[in-house]
Design an enzyme around this catalytic site. Sequence first.
Site, PDB file in Angstrom:
ATOM      1  N   ARG A  91       0.747  -1.251   0.169  1.00 35.19           N
ATOM      2  CA  ARG A  91      -0.049  -0.099  -0.079  1.00 35.19           C
ATOM      3  C   ARG A  91       0.741   1.197  -0.118  1.00 35.19           C
ATOM      4  O   ARG A  91       0.286   2.210  -0.006  1.00 35.19           O
ATOM      5  CB  ARG A  91      -0.830   0.048   1.311  1.00 35.19           C
ATOM      6  CG  ARG A  91      -2.073  -0.805   1.166  1.00 35.19           C
ATOM      7  CD  ARG A  91      -2.967  -0.459   2.171  1.00 35.19           C
ATOM      8  NE  ARG A  91      -3.823  -1.505   2.326  1.00 35.19           N
ATOM      9  CZ  ARG A  91      -4.926  -1.612   2.881  1.00 35.19           C
ATOM     10  NH1 ARG A  91      -5.571  -0.668   3.195  1.00 35.19           N
ATOM     11  NH2 ARG A  91      -5.747  -2.683   3.052  1.00 35.19           N
ATOM     12  N   ARG A 130     -21.507  -3.646   5.273  1.00 35.15           N
ATOM     13  CA  ARG A 130     -20.793  -4.960   5.225  1.00 35.15           C
ATOM     14  C   ARG A 130     -20.732  -5.746   6.770  1.00 35.15           C
ATOM     15  O   ARG A 130     -20.977  -4.946   7.790  1.00 35.15           O
ATOM     16  CB  ARG A 130     -19.277  -4.725   5.032  1.00 35.15           C
ATOM     17  CG  ARG A 130     -18.449  -5.830   5.327  1.00 35.15           C
ATOM     18  CD  ARG A 130     -16.963  -5.598   4.885  1.00 35.15           C
ATOM     19  NE  ARG A 130     -16.401  -4.566   5.112  1.00 35.15           N
ATOM     20  CZ  ARG A 130     -15.204  -4.091   4.953  1.00 35.15           C
ATOM     21  NH1 ARG A 130     -14.363  -4.892   3.791  1.00 35.15           N
ATOM     22  NH2 ARG A 130     -14.594  -3.095   5.352  1.00 35.15           N
ATOM     23  N   ARG A 163     -17.190  -4.229  11.272  1.00 39.23           N
ATOM     24  CA  ARG A 163     -15.740  -3.826  11.443  1.00 39.23           C
ATOM     25  C   ARG A 163     -15.710  -2.347  12.305  1.00 39.23           C
ATOM     26  O   ARG A 163     -16.620  -1.384  11.912  1.00 39.23           O
ATOM     27  CB  ARG A 163     -14.975  -3.576  10.242  1.00 39.23           C
ATOM     28  CG  ARG A 163     -14.190  -5.017  10.185  1.00 39.23           C
ATOM     29  CD  ARG A 163     -13.559  -5.171   8.755  1.00 39.23           C
ATOM     30  NE  ARG A 163     -12.733  -4.064   8.429  1.00 39.23           N
ATOM     31  CZ  ARG A 163     -12.007  -3.907   7.069  1.00 39.23           C
ATOM     32  NH1 ARG A 163     -12.195  -4.887   6.308  1.00 39.23           N
ATOM     33  NH2 ARG A 163     -11.540  -2.859   6.824  1.00 39.23           N
TER      34      ARG A 163
HETATM   35  P1  AP5 Z   1      -8.082  -3.724   5.104  1.00 39.09           P
HETATM   36  O1  AP5 Z   1      -8.769  -5.021   5.779  1.00 39.09           O
HETATM   37  O2  AP5 Z   1      -7.214  -4.240   3.839  1.00 39.09           O
HETATM   38  O3  AP5 Z   1      -9.209  -2.942   4.392  1.00 39.09           O
HETATM   39  P2  AP5 Z   1      -9.484  -2.225   2.925  1.00 39.09           P
HETATM   40  O4  AP5 Z   1      -8.242  -2.033   2.075  1.00 39.09           O
HETATM   41  O5  AP5 Z   1      -9.943  -0.672   3.427  1.00 39.09           O
HETATM   42  O6  AP5 Z   1     -10.372  -2.971   2.337  1.00 39.09           O
HETATM   43  P3  AP5 Z   1     -11.776  -3.477   2.733  1.00 39.09           P
HETATM   44  O7  AP5 Z   1     -11.685  -5.021   3.496  1.00 39.09           O
HETATM   45  O8  AP5 Z   1     -12.501  -2.545   3.213  1.00 39.09           O
HETATM   46  O9  AP5 Z   1     -12.664  -3.752   1.335  1.00 39.09           O
HETATM   47  P4  AP5 Z   1     -12.494  -4.669   0.116  1.00 39.09           P
HETATM   48  O10 AP5 Z   1     -11.857  -4.100  -0.984  1.00 39.09           O
HETATM   49  O11 AP5 Z   1     -11.683  -5.934   0.714  1.00 39.09           O
HETATM   50  O12 AP5 Z   1     -14.089  -5.152   0.027  1.00 39.09           O
HETATM   51  P5  AP5 Z   1     -14.808  -6.460   0.394  1.00 39.09           P
HETATM   52  O13 AP5 Z   1     -14.605  -7.502  -0.387  1.00 39.09           O
HETATM   53  O14 AP5 Z   1     -14.681  -6.570   2.087  1.00 39.09           O
HETATM   54  O15 AP5 Z   1      -7.320  -2.991   5.793  1.00 39.09           O
HETATM   55  C1  AP5 Z   1      -7.725  -2.416   6.971  1.00 39.09           C
HETATM   56  C2  AP5 Z   1      -6.862  -1.413   7.921  1.00 39.09           C
HETATM   57  O16 AP5 Z   1      -5.612  -2.149   8.108  1.00 39.09           O
HETATM   58  C3  AP5 Z   1      -6.409  -0.084   7.185  1.00 39.09           C
HETATM   59  O17 AP5 Z   1      -7.210   0.936   7.165  1.00 39.09           O
HETATM   60  C4  AP5 Z   1      -4.915  -0.154   7.751  1.00 39.09           C
HETATM   61  O18 AP5 Z   1      -4.962   0.521   9.028  1.00 39.09           O
HETATM   62  C5  AP5 Z   1      -4.533  -1.511   7.890  1.00 39.09           C
HETATM   63  N1  AP5 Z   1      -3.738  -2.164   6.714  1.00 39.09           N
HETATM   64  C6  AP5 Z   1      -3.929  -3.237   6.005  1.00 39.09           C
HETATM   65  N2  AP5 Z   1      -3.213  -3.450   5.120  1.00 39.09           N
HETATM   66  C7  AP5 Z   1      -2.194  -2.320   5.171  1.00 39.09           C
HETATM   67  C8  AP5 Z   1      -0.855  -2.286   4.599  1.00 39.09           C
HETATM   68  N3  AP5 Z   1      -0.488  -2.948   3.653  1.00 39.09           N
HETATM   69  N4  AP5 Z   1      -0.010  -1.336   5.221  1.00 39.09           N
HETATM   70  C9  AP5 Z   1      -0.421  -0.575   6.150  1.00 39.09           C
HETATM   71  N5  AP5 Z   1      -1.680  -0.652   6.770  1.00 39.09           N
HETATM   72  C10 AP5 Z   1      -2.396  -1.701   6.580  1.00 39.09           C
HETATM   73  O19 AP5 Z   1     -16.482  -5.893   0.010  1.00 39.09           O
HETATM   74  C11 AP5 Z   1     -16.825  -4.739   0.594  1.00 39.09           C
HETATM   75  C12 AP5 Z   1     -18.292  -4.942   0.916  1.00 39.09           C
HETATM   76  O20 AP5 Z   1     -19.061  -4.980  -0.549  1.00 39.09           O
HETATM   77  C13 AP5 Z   1     -18.823  -6.266   1.477  1.00 39.09           C
HETATM   78  O21 AP5 Z   1     -19.928  -6.288   2.117  1.00 39.09           O
HETATM   79  C14 AP5 Z   1     -18.931  -7.349   0.119  1.00 39.09           C
HETATM   80  O22 AP5 Z   1     -19.926  -8.504   0.450  1.00 39.09           O
HETATM   81  C15 AP5 Z   1     -19.606  -6.321  -0.789  1.00 39.09           C
HETATM   82  N6  AP5 Z   1     -19.132  -6.571  -2.330  1.00 39.09           N
HETATM   83  C16 AP5 Z   1     -17.981  -6.954  -2.748  1.00 39.09           C
HETATM   84  N7  AP5 Z   1     -18.108  -7.198  -3.848  1.00 39.09           N
HETATM   85  C17 AP5 Z   1     -19.133  -6.686  -4.377  1.00 39.09           C
HETATM   86  C18 AP5 Z   1     -19.905  -6.559  -5.675  1.00 39.09           C
HETATM   87  N8  AP5 Z   1     -19.386  -6.643  -6.753  1.00 39.09           N
HETATM   88  N9  AP5 Z   1     -21.150  -5.925  -5.873  1.00 39.09           N
HETATM   89  C19 AP5 Z   1     -21.736  -5.807  -4.541  1.00 39.09           C
HETATM   90  N10 AP5 Z   1     -21.240  -5.838  -3.302  1.00 39.09           N
HETATM   91  C20 AP5 Z   1     -20.166  -6.300  -3.250  1.00 39.09           C
END
Ligand code: AP5
Length: 224
Positions: A91, A130, A163
């Site tokens: 990231r 979510r 979350r």
């Molecule tokens: P992390 O857990 O990685 O969160 P994020 O990047 O913010 O991504 P999300 O998990 O929120 O979203 P996603 O893209 O995975 O979507 P999802 O599939 O769940 O990171 C959390 C924290 O950890 C960061 O803020 C940071 O503090 C730290 N961190 C992590 N990695 C780091 C790094 N490398 N360096 C530094 N800090 C780090 O889908 C979302 C929702 O939409 C779900 O409800 C799902 O059911 C729905 N959905 C999914 N796809 C679809 C679709 N096609 N149509 C309709 N709904 C859908």
Amino acid sequence: MSVSREVRVVFLGPPGAGKGTQARLLDERFGARAISTGDLLRRHRRERTVLGLEAQSYMEAGKLVPDALVLAMMEGEIATSPSFVLDGFPRTQGQARALDGILERLGRPLDAVVLFELPRARLLERLLGRWTNPRSGRVYHEKFAPPQVAGLDDDDGLPLEQRSDDRAEAIERRLAEYDAITAELIPYYEARGLLRRIDAALGVDEVSAELFALVERDERSPTR
Ligand code: AP5
């Protein structure tokens, strides 16, 4: 149907774009281990490890966890997984350069970096609806991907949770961190010829069809 071959892919995209959802499907399809830095960090927090305690305040606020902590956690995970999809890592440019170094030492190049693209307005709806299994990390959505029984995981029946960083204020900060820091990786990987864009605004099945086709295309590429 599961297909067995080595796949090494990075998922890039804003919070809520569907990276975690698709990482699991890619894992099922290609046996590429889904490694989510967010899930690993949340596990460290639950187990109250030193790393988890240090990461906690950053995550609650929606800020990126410092590179040194993330890299200490990820190096071993990558070294022991010849086939993987990295969800949420790298990231920062520092993490991306460190990943290049690890993979070069292992002699295992990346196949592709997949950029999940969708309009900002859709992200909020996805994040606020979510629900997650805190143990397995499996995600649901109250409207787009509901569980069979409201509030319970389909596989193990555990109660689902929201979350703590899926609050409006933390979401805003996560989006700002993405724009200011993580989006710099788009030109970084574009310059290396690895970037592939997918339309993440489509439904889950349509996105995975696009993704599987892309991975199969890259697998056949003579430059790999
Ligand atoms: P992390 O857990 O990685 O969160 P994020 O990047 O913010 O991504 P999300 O998990 O929120 O979203 P996603 O893209 O995975 O979507 P999802 O599939 O769940 O990171 C959390 C924290 O950890 C960061 O803020 C940071 O503090 C730290 N961190 C992590 N990695 C780091 C790094 N490398 N360096 C530094 N800090 C780090 O889908 C979302 C929702 O939409 C779900 O409800 C799902 O059911 C729905 N959905 C999914 N796809 C679809 C679709 N096609 N149509 C309709 N709904 C859908």
